[in-house]
Design a protein around this motif. Structure first.
Motif, PDB file in Angstrom:
ATOM      1  N   THR A 233       2.743   0.371  -8.821  1.00 52.83           N
ATOM      2  CA  THR A 233       3.797   1.117  -9.504  1.00 52.83           C
ATOM      3  C   THR A 233       4.900   0.208 -10.035  1.00 52.83           C
ATOM      4  O   THR A 233       5.702   0.625 -10.877  1.00 52.83           O
TER       5      THR A 233
ATOM      6  N   LYS B 198       1.173   1.214  -3.954  1.00 50.68           N
ATOM      7  CA  LYS B 198       2.620   1.100  -4.126  1.00 50.68           C
ATOM      8  C   LYS B 198       2.970  -0.098  -5.009  1.00 50.68           C
ATOM      9  O   LYS B 198       3.838  -0.005  -5.887  1.00 50.68           O
TER      10      LYS B 198
ATOM     11  N   ASP C  92       0.830  -1.205   0.000  1.00 53.86           N
ATOM     12  CA  ASP C  92       0.000   0.000   0.000  1.00 53.86           C
ATOM     13  C   ASP C  92       0.865   1.257   0.000  1.00 53.86           C
ATOM     14  O   ASP C  92       2.038   1.226   0.378  1.00 53.86           O
ATOM     15  N   SER C  93       0.269   2.353  -0.406  1.00 49.72           N
ATOM     16  CA  SER C  93       0.908   3.649  -0.234  1.00 49.72           C
ATOM     17  C   SER C  93       0.677   4.078   1.215  1.00 49.72           C
ATOM     18  O   SER C  93      -0.471   4.185   1.658  1.00 49.72           O
TER      19      SER C  93
ATOM     20  N   LYS D 134      -2.390   5.229   3.134  1.00 50.13           N
ATOM     21  CA  LYS D 134      -2.910   6.364   2.370  1.00 50.13           C
ATOM     22  C   LYS D 134      -3.771   5.886   1.199  1.00 50.13           C
ATOM     23  O   LYS D 134      -4.811   6.461   0.906  1.00 50.13           O
TER      24      LYS D 134
END
Length: 283
Positions: A177, A174, A145-146, A169
């Motif tokens: 990406t 994540k 995760d971000s 967030k």
């Protein structure tokens, strides 16, 4: 860690550059740092989190970056698990270096480049051997995760809930990406990072072990178990000729800025960062 207070009178700022005083340059030059893999990508402008100017500041010992302690602990615990998993999956043993034992540099004979690979392939005689195309190992840990971070004195700190779990967030952001059309893509800065070490060994093959971590893995990294669900293995091949322009650029950069004691030109972001750091030291 902020700028060294004892060094404030050892440099001046002129023409949008930091210039070391001659006494500091002559006294400290032998302790200036070499270009490692992570610094290498920033120097050639391919690290979105670091600039050539900040790298210069750290290499001449005016500034020391510090890692978020949670990230540092998590990496120290989980990286050996990832290395063991890659070894088992590929049936390739890797030499792992004790940083202190090698003085944080396995390329000690090189005057400009240094650092420590995450793993180097061993032959049947337990010797480092790239002759058969065996790969160098690079380990990366990334959140799935971000996560939420806050900036304190120009340093990013992980935001945690009351039970110590990182605050998310954006779910799964994540990990996304890293993939394109379900194919994992190694970022250019990471290719350059291991590319430097491959070039120094005159080797051409590398393998990445990439672990994707859940929030609880940052709370209890000891409980992490490496599997094909959370660790991805990606192989890559380097063309040494493609690395040569970057190597030459970094060597010229070192001669121009580190040896001469004059920083690269600051960007607006660099200037704002330096101003904040200097104000923090003087307050």
């Amino acid at each position: 860690m902020p700028i060294n207070f004892q060094s404030l009178n050892q440099f001046k700022i002129a023409n949008n550059q930091v210039i070391l005083n001659q006494d500091y340059l002559l006294k400290e030059r032998k302790r200036f740092k070499k270009i490692t893999g992570t610094k290498f990508a920033a120097i050639v402008g391919l690290n979105k989190y670091n600039s050539p100017f900040k790298v210069w500041m750290s290499m001449v010992n005016l500034y020391k970056d510090t890692m978020d302690p949670t990230l540092a602990r998590t990496g120290n615990v989980i990286e050996p698990k990832v290395r063991n998993y890659v070894t088992q999956q590929l049936n390739i043993p890797f030499r792992v270096y004790d940083p202190k034992a090698v003085n944080y540099d396995v390329f000690s004979s090189h005057p400009i480049f240094g650092g420590i690979p995450d793993g180097e392939p061993l032959n049947q005689n337990q010797q480092v051997d790239y002759s058969t195309g065996m790969p160098m190992l690079e380990i990366k840990t990334s959140s799935i995760d971000s996560l939420l971070y806050k900036r304190e004195r120009n340093e990013l700190k992980m935001v945690k809930s009351s039970d110590g779990t990182p605050v998310i967030k954006e779910k799964n952001a994540k990990k996304k990406t890293w993939f394109l059309n379900e194919q994992i893509i190694i970022p250019n800065e990471y290719c350059l990072q291991i590319g430097l070490y491959l070039y120094l060994r005159q080797a051409t093959h590398a393998v990445f072990g990439i672990a994707f971590l859940e929030p609880q893995d940052y709370v209890q990294p000891e409980a992490f178990q490496a599997t094909d669900q959370n660790v991805y293995i990606a192989k890559c091949e380097l063309q040494l000729a493609q690395m040569k322009p970057y190597i030459d650029y970094a060597i010229d950069w070192y001669h121009k800025y580190i040896e001469q004691g004059v920083s690269p030109k600051m960007t607006e972001e660099d200037s704002a960062w330096l101003k904040t750091e200097l104000e923090g030291v003087k307050s």
